[in-house]
Design an enzyme around this catalytic site. Structure first.
Site, PDB file in Angstrom:
ATOM      1  N   ASP A 104       0.850  -1.182   0.000  1.00  0.00           N
ATOM      2  CA  ASP A 104       0.000   0.000   0.000  1.00  0.00           C
ATOM      3  C   ASP A 104       0.901   1.253   0.000  1.00  0.00           C
ATOM      4  O   ASP A 104       1.770   1.367  -0.854  1.00  0.00           O
ATOM      5  CB  ASP A 104      -0.962  -0.049   1.200  1.00  0.00           C
ATOM      6  CG  ASP A 104      -2.059   0.995   1.140  1.00  0.00           C
ATOM      7  OD1 ASP A 104      -3.038   0.793   0.414  1.00  0.00           O
ATOM      8  OD2 ASP A 104      -1.919   2.030   1.803  1.00  0.00           O
TER       9      ASP A 104
ATOM     10  N   TYR B 133      -2.345  11.308   1.741  1.00  0.00           N
ATOM     11  CA  TYR B 133      -3.151  11.531   0.535  1.00  0.00           C
ATOM     12  C   TYR B 133      -3.226  13.017   0.187  1.00  0.00           C
ATOM     13  O   TYR B 133      -3.243  13.383  -0.995  1.00  0.00           O
ATOM     14  CB  TYR B 133      -4.561  10.977   0.755  1.00  0.00           C
ATOM     15  CG  TYR B 133      -4.585   9.484   0.891  1.00  0.00           C
ATOM     16  CD1 TYR B 133      -4.630   8.668  -0.231  1.00  0.00           C
ATOM     17  CD2 TYR B 133      -4.559   8.881   2.145  1.00  0.00           C
ATOM     18  CE1 TYR B 133      -4.647   7.283  -0.110  1.00  0.00           C
ATOM     19  CE2 TYR B 133      -4.572   7.503   2.277  1.00  0.00           C
ATOM     20  CZ  TYR B 133      -4.613   6.716   1.145  1.00  0.00           C
ATOM     21  OH  TYR B 133      -4.616   5.350   1.271  1.00  0.00           O
TER      22      TYR B 133
ATOM     23  N   HIS C 199      -6.472  -6.923  -1.630  1.00  0.00           N
ATOM     24  CA  HIS C 199      -5.445  -5.898  -1.429  1.00  0.00           C
ATOM     25  C   HIS C 199      -4.561  -6.221  -0.226  1.00  0.00           C
ATOM     26  O   HIS C 199      -3.391  -5.844  -0.204  1.00  0.00           O
ATOM     27  CB  HIS C 199      -6.140  -4.545  -1.218  1.00  0.00           C
ATOM     28  CG  HIS C 199      -5.216  -3.396  -1.003  1.00  0.00           C
ATOM     29  ND1 HIS C 199      -4.474  -2.834  -2.018  1.00  0.00           N
ATOM     30  CD2 HIS C 199      -4.889  -2.695   0.124  1.00  0.00           C
ATOM     31  CE1 HIS C 199      -3.754  -1.832  -1.548  1.00  0.00           C
ATOM     32  NE2 HIS C 199      -3.970  -1.734  -0.240  1.00  0.00           N
TER      33      HIS C 199
END
Length: 296
Positions: free
Chosen positions: A100, A207, A263
């Protein structure tokens, strides 16, 4: 397993380490919204195989430092933490693995400091050039990446994650992984990280920094370091095609996909991931020179 603190100027990184002090160094990087616990199942097998295992809580997570300014979470800043870890252990070359956001940092480190890597292992995150291209050109990937835009909002994402004793975060992990991949020990470790003051904002700041300061390196993105990409095909946020597109940047690369995994591959298939990491590192020892011929 030892717990220690390693400093990168004003950043303190809490690190878990295991394995023989003279073993080849492997650094394992976690992503959102986890912590060192991403690699809980891989630490002991890697240590038993003779590697010196370093698993940091990334800046902003757990008891590592949490700078307030979102710009301190840009990839250019984050890779300085990896350099600080390398220098702490006194290694010229080492193995690097990431999942990730940890994989995004690992890709970025390889693009800037490839000479220090003996091998690279990536779990379920595309090459930065691939991801940004898909984000700009693919309406489907933009839809899949809705959360990146949501995280640009002030305070609301943190408020939502804190509700019901972090129930939303727990639900996301359980709903998007294979049944039984996460247990109560995992959530105990994760809650400890999430409860640290400033952690939720720091997690989101990754982010915010990414979307507000996108700047790719002035190069073609190709890598010579031996690289394996391990990919769970049931990833809800990232397409399998992006994994194949990423492999095209590798001169010495291998893509291994798992149709029944998600994921959260290190939790879905802990033994398989451990063996893949051990095998890849052993096939590319630290003492071997960086390869320069195309074999992918």
């Amino acid at each position: 397993m030892n717990i220690l603190t390693i400093h990168n100027q004003d950043i303190a990184l809490q690190v878990r380490e295991a394995g023989p002090a003279d073993g080849e160094l492997i650094i394992l990087l976690h992503g959102f919204p986890e912590c060192w616990n991403t690699w809980r199942h891989q630490i002991e097998p890697l240590a038993a195989a003779g590697f010196r295992v370093c698993v940091p809580d990334m800046r902003g997570y757990g008891e590592s430092s949490k700078p307030d300014d979102y710009r301190r979470y840009h990839l250019n800043e984050l890779i300085t933490d990896i350099e600080a870890l390398r220098q702490h252990y006194g290694r010229e070359r080492f193995h690097l693995a990431g999942h990730d956001w940890g994989a995004a940092v690992a890709w970025w480190y390889a693009l800037h400091h490839e000479q220090h890597l003996a091998s690279l292992s990536i779990l379920n995150v595309p090459h930065p050039f691939t991801f940004l291209s898909k984000l700009k050109s693919s309406p489907l990937q933009m839809l899949k990446s809705w959360y990146i835009f949501y995280f640009q909002l002030p305070w609301l994402p943190e408020w939502g994650m804190r509700l019901f004793n972090y129930g939303f975060l727990r639900l996301v992990l359980k709903a998007s992984s294979t049944p039984g991949a996460y247990n109560e020990e995992d959530f105990h470790n994760l809650r400890h990280s999430w409860q640290q003051p400033g952690c939720l904002t720091a997690m989101v700041n990754y982010y915010r920094a990414m979307l507000r300061h996108i700047q790719l390196p002035a190069q073609d993105g190709r890598l010579q370091v031996p690289t394996q990409i391990l990919w769970g095909e049931r990833d809800l946020a990232l397409s399998l095609q992006s994994a194949h597109d990423s492999a095209a940047f590798l001169a010495h690369g291998e893509l291994i996909t798992y149709p029944d995994a998600t994921h959260w591959l290190a939790h879905d298939k802990p033994e398989e991931v451990s063996q893949r990491l051990i095998g890849h590192c052993r096939a590319n020892p630290v003492a071997a020179p960086l390869q320069t011929t195309k074999s992918f």
